[in-house]
Enzyme design. Structure first.
Site, PDB file in Angstrom:
ATOM      1  CG  HIS A 203      46.565  37.550  30.075  1.00 53.09           C
ATOM      2  ND1 HIS A 203      46.808  38.529  31.054  1.00 53.09           N
ATOM      3  CD2 HIS A 203      45.741  37.989  29.492  1.00 53.09           C
ATOM      4  CE1 HIS A 203      46.109  39.441  30.750  1.00 53.09           C
ATOM      5  NE2 HIS A 203      45.363  39.039  29.971  1.00 53.09           N
TER       6      HIS A 203
HETATM    7  C1  UD1 Z   1      40.404  37.055  27.966  1.00 53.40           C
HETATM    8  C2  UD1 Z   1      40.399  38.210  27.209  1.00 53.40           C
HETATM    9  C3  UD1 Z   1      41.466  39.194  27.621  1.00 53.40           C
HETATM   10  C4  UD1 Z   1      41.660  39.362  29.128  1.00 53.40           C
HETATM   11  C5  UD1 Z   1      41.751  38.255  29.704  1.00 53.40           C
HETATM   12  C6  UD1 Z   1      41.821  38.333  31.292  1.00 53.40           C
HETATM   13  C7  UD1 Z   1      39.053  38.166  25.270  1.00 53.40           C
HETATM   14  C8  UD1 Z   1      39.355  37.906  23.608  1.00 53.40           C
HETATM   15  N1  UD1 Z   1      40.312  37.962  25.865  1.00 53.40           N
HETATM   16  O1  UD1 Z   1      41.690  36.406  27.628  1.00 53.40           O
HETATM   17  O2  UD1 Z   1      40.947  40.304  26.860  1.00 53.40           O
HETATM   18  O3  UD1 Z   1      42.709  39.995  29.374  1.00 53.40           O
HETATM   19  O4  UD1 Z   1      40.836  37.078  29.439  1.00 53.40           O
HETATM   20  O5  UD1 Z   1      42.160  37.399  32.106  1.00 53.40           O
HETATM   21  O6  UD1 Z   1      37.928  38.056  25.615  1.00 53.40           O
HETATM   22  N2  UD1 Z   1      40.950  28.959  30.638  1.00 53.40           N
HETATM   23  C9  UD1 Z   1      41.115  28.264  31.722  1.00 53.40           C
HETATM   24  N3  UD1 Z   1      40.208  28.561  32.678  1.00 53.40           N
HETATM   25  C10 UD1 Z   1      39.541  29.611  32.585  1.00 53.40           C
HETATM   26  C11 UD1 Z   1      39.337  30.346  31.478  1.00 53.40           C
HETATM   27  C12 UD1 Z   1      40.442  30.273  30.595  1.00 53.40           C
HETATM   28  O7  UD1 Z   1      41.824  27.173  31.953  1.00 53.40           O
HETATM   29  O8  UD1 Z   1      38.794  29.745  33.655  1.00 53.40           O
HETATM   30  C13 UD1 Z   1      42.082  28.847  29.454  1.00 53.40           C
HETATM   31  C14 UD1 Z   1      41.569  27.966  28.359  1.00 53.40           C
HETATM   32  O9  UD1 Z   1      42.580  26.991  27.956  1.00 53.40           O
HETATM   33  C15 UD1 Z   1      41.225  28.923  27.331  1.00 53.40           C
HETATM   34  C16 UD1 Z   1      42.321  29.945  27.443  1.00 53.40           C
HETATM   35  O10 UD1 Z   1      42.496  30.143  29.014  1.00 53.40           O
HETATM   36  O11 UD1 Z   1      41.257  28.414  25.957  1.00 53.40           O
HETATM   37  C17 UD1 Z   1      41.817  31.275  27.025  1.00 53.40           C
HETATM   38  O12 UD1 Z   1      40.774  31.860  27.759  1.00 53.40           O
HETATM   39  P1  UD1 Z   1      39.848  32.961  26.857  1.00 53.40           P
HETATM   40  O13 UD1 Z   1      38.691  33.243  27.746  1.00 53.40           O
HETATM   41  O14 UD1 Z   1      39.444  32.571  25.435  1.00 53.40           O
HETATM   42  O15 UD1 Z   1      40.888  34.209  26.714  1.00 53.40           O
HETATM   43  P2  UD1 Z   1      41.810  34.814  27.680  1.00 53.40           P
HETATM   44  O16 UD1 Z   1      43.150  34.440  27.200  1.00 53.40           O
HETATM   45  O17 UD1 Z   1      41.591  34.278  29.173  1.00 53.40           O
HETATM   46  N1  UDP Z   2      43.925  39.668  39.176  1.00 55.04           N
HETATM   47  C1  UDP Z   2      43.710  38.873  40.254  1.00 55.04           C
HETATM   48  N2  UDP Z   2      44.372  37.434  40.293  1.00 55.04           N
HETATM   49  C2  UDP Z   2      45.586  37.200  39.551  1.00 55.04           C
HETATM   50  C3  UDP Z   2      45.768  38.348  38.489  1.00 55.04           C
HETATM   51  C4  UDP Z   2      44.996  39.332  38.356  1.00 55.04           C
HETATM   52  O1  UDP Z   2      42.895  38.883  41.063  1.00 55.04           O
HETATM   53  O2  UDP Z   2      46.353  36.474  39.724  1.00 55.04           O
HETATM   54  C5  UDP Z   2      42.903  40.810  39.062  1.00 55.04           C
HETATM   55  C6  UDP Z   2      43.735  42.175  39.101  1.00 55.04           C
HETATM   56  O3  UDP Z   2      42.786  42.987  39.859  1.00 55.04           O
HETATM   57  C7  UDP Z   2      43.696  42.683  37.374  1.00 55.04           C
HETATM   58  C8  UDP Z   2      42.424  41.955  37.022  1.00 55.04           C
HETATM   59  O4  UDP Z   2      42.370  40.563  37.840  1.00 55.04           O
HETATM   60  O5  UDP Z   2      43.566  43.856  37.284  1.00 55.04           O
HETATM   61  C9  UDP Z   2      42.543  41.648  35.755  1.00 55.04           C
HETATM   62  O6  UDP Z   2      43.590  40.894  35.166  1.00 55.04           O
HETATM   63  P1  UDP Z   2      43.600  40.335  33.900  1.00 55.04           P
HETATM   64  O7  UDP Z   2      45.280  40.703  33.669  1.00 55.04           O
HETATM   65  O8  UDP Z   2      43.237  38.785  33.623  1.00 55.04           O
HETATM   66  O9  UDP Z   2      42.981  41.082  32.681  1.00 55.04           O
HETATM   67  P2  UDP Z   2      43.337  42.257  31.665  1.00 55.04           P
HETATM   68  O10 UDP Z   2      43.225  43.527  32.795  1.00 55.04           O
HETATM   69  O11 UDP Z   2      44.552  42.289  31.176  1.00 55.04           O
HETATM   70  O12 UDP Z   2      41.902  42.338  30.745  1.00 55.04           O
END
Ligand code: UD1
Ligand code: UDP
Length: 361
Positions: A203
């Site tokens: 991601h």
């Molecule tokens: C965010 C964090 C990242 C973390 C990740 C964990 C920041 C800058 N980044 O990245 O550090 O590793 O979360 O998962 O805070 N979206 C959905 N549904 C949701 C949430 C997001 O569809 O419930 C989609 C949307 O299109 C959105 C995109 O994911 O634009 C990115 O979501 P965002 O919260 O901006 O950043 P992440 O890539 O999830």
């Molecule tokens: N995780 C989960 N389901 C998934 C992927 C991840 O429950 O399908 C959990 C897992 O414990 C992981 C945490 O969510 O360590 C955070 O994951 P993510 O990769 O989104 O965030 P990051 O640690 O990279 O910020």
């Protein structure tokens, strides 16, 4: 005396759960904010159903947007919340935009901040998380670290050593507390997987946003699938790009929705190897002793390499590292210090001491 915890994105929830539970056992009054940064059931609500987490007192519902839009919306919402509830301290987790916005809002209001998972550094300013980590640490009063390297980074940045504490890893508290609930066989049966399989998660913007880079990773995962079946619980961020590039056009690549915590950790526990760009997954695989290949040029969690199963992989090295992992050729002799399931209690004690000290001043 009220403590305010700020959560919002998936990795915040397993980190906050043991801290909130330990403070609750000590009788501290707490409020939990969910910023709404993540909002899909599988990215948010499922963690409240499965983990020992209270319902959020308020959800700001900010949703997705550009960095500025999302951070600004959280900042406005949190300022209002903090002005209304006047907490004695704000506790923030990790390195997401909700963490950054909470630190900025609290510091401008003169509210002390405790940062859980302080001091991690990738030294890669192209990662939004690195910016969030540096700003949050600079504004925090208590810096609660998961590894000794984090302490060294903070010391080098001039942080008063009295404010820095090695506490262990609350993400690992959650893993150890739920170990008995993990059921790899059930997941294997549900997803019709053979005994040997790989779990992959992707991601990071650097991997999934640009179709050319993502295309290279799709080709690589298809090659990896010729070694063993791969299950990908796909984060919503890269889904459209990766699927358009034909990620699941391979009989041994299984793309599924993001999984709940118990399903995900069950799947990981039964895997022969994990390919990931996640921060938390590098730590969880280290604890479970499962080979982890991190598709990134760097990691802010080097302890998972020196004291765990993590290896950094490039597109050029991934397949040979995977062959080593599948042949069982990964040694782990040590585990990171204090990753023992008691980080939440240590954090609760330090926070409480700090609050009592401020009260007495
Ligand atoms: C965010 C964090 C990242 C973390 C990740 C964990 C920041 C800058 N980044 O990245 O550090 O590793 O979360 O998962 O805070 N979206 C959905 N549904 C949701 C949430 C997001 O569809 O419930 C989609 C949307 O299109 C959105 C995109 O994911 O634009 C990115 O979501 P965002 O919260 O901006 O950043 P992440 O890539 O999830
Ligand atoms: N995780 C989960 N389901 C998934 C992927 C991840 O429950 O399908 C959990 C897992 O414990 C992981 C945490 O969510 O360590 C955070 O994951 P993510 O990769 O989104 O965030 P990051 O640690 O990279 O910020």
């Amino acid at each position: 005396m009220t403590l305010l915890h700020i959560t919002g994105a998936r990795p915040n929830f397993p980190k906050a759960a043991p801290v909130i539970a330990a403070l609750a056992r000590m009788g501290v009054r707490q409020r939990l904010v969910h910023t709404g940064q993540h909002y899909d059931d599988r990215m948010s609500e499922v963690f409240f159903r499965e983990l020992d987490l209270p319902r959020p007192d308020i959800n700001l519902g900010v949703g997705s947007g550009s960095h500025a839009q999302q951070t600004a919306a959280i900042l406005v919402g949190l300022e209002e919340e903090m002005l209304t509830t006047r907490p004695e301290m704000v506790v923030v987790y990790g390195d997401v935009n909700s963490t950054l916005a909470a630190a900025v809002a609290a510091s401008k209001l003169g509210i002390p901040i405790a940062h859980v998972e302080a001091g991690l550094r990738s030294f890669d300013m192209s990662m939004p998380e690195e910016i969030n980590r540096i700003v949050t640490d600079r504004l925090s009063d208590l810096l609660l670290c998961t590894s000794p390297d984090a302490i060294a980074h903070l010391a080098r940045e001039g942080v008063d050593p009295e404010r820095i504490h090695l506490v262990g890893n609350p993400m690992i508290d959650t893993l150890l507390a739920n170990l008995d609930r993990l059921d790899p066989e059930r997941m294997q049966a549900r997803l019709q997987l053979p005994d040997t399989y790989i779990v992959a998660t992707l991601h990071r913007p650097g991997n999934v946003d640009d179709p050319e880079t993502a295309g290279e990773l799709v080709a690589l995962l298809h090659s990896a699938a010729s070694r063993a079946d791969i299950v990908l619980p796909l984060h919503p961020r890269g889904r459209a790009v990766l699927e358009a590039l034909g990620l699941d056009d391979h009989p041994r690549v299984h793309v599924v929705e993001p999984l709940g915590y118990l399903d995900f950790m069950s799947l990981v526990r039964g895997a022969q190897a994990v390919i990931t760009d996640s921060g938390g997954v590098q730590e969880e695989t280290t604890m479970l002793g499962i080979p982890c290949l991190t598709l990134r040029p760097n990691t802010e969690r080097p302890i998972t390499i020196t004291h765990g199963t993590n290896r950094l992989a490039t597109p050029a090295t991934l397949l040979s590292l995977l062959d080593d992992a599948l042949s069982g050729d990964v040694d782990v002799e040590r585990r990171p210090p204090l990753w023992d399931g008691h980080a939440g209690e240590r954090i609760a004690n330090i926070v409480l001491d700090e609050l009592r000290g401020r009260d007495g001043r």
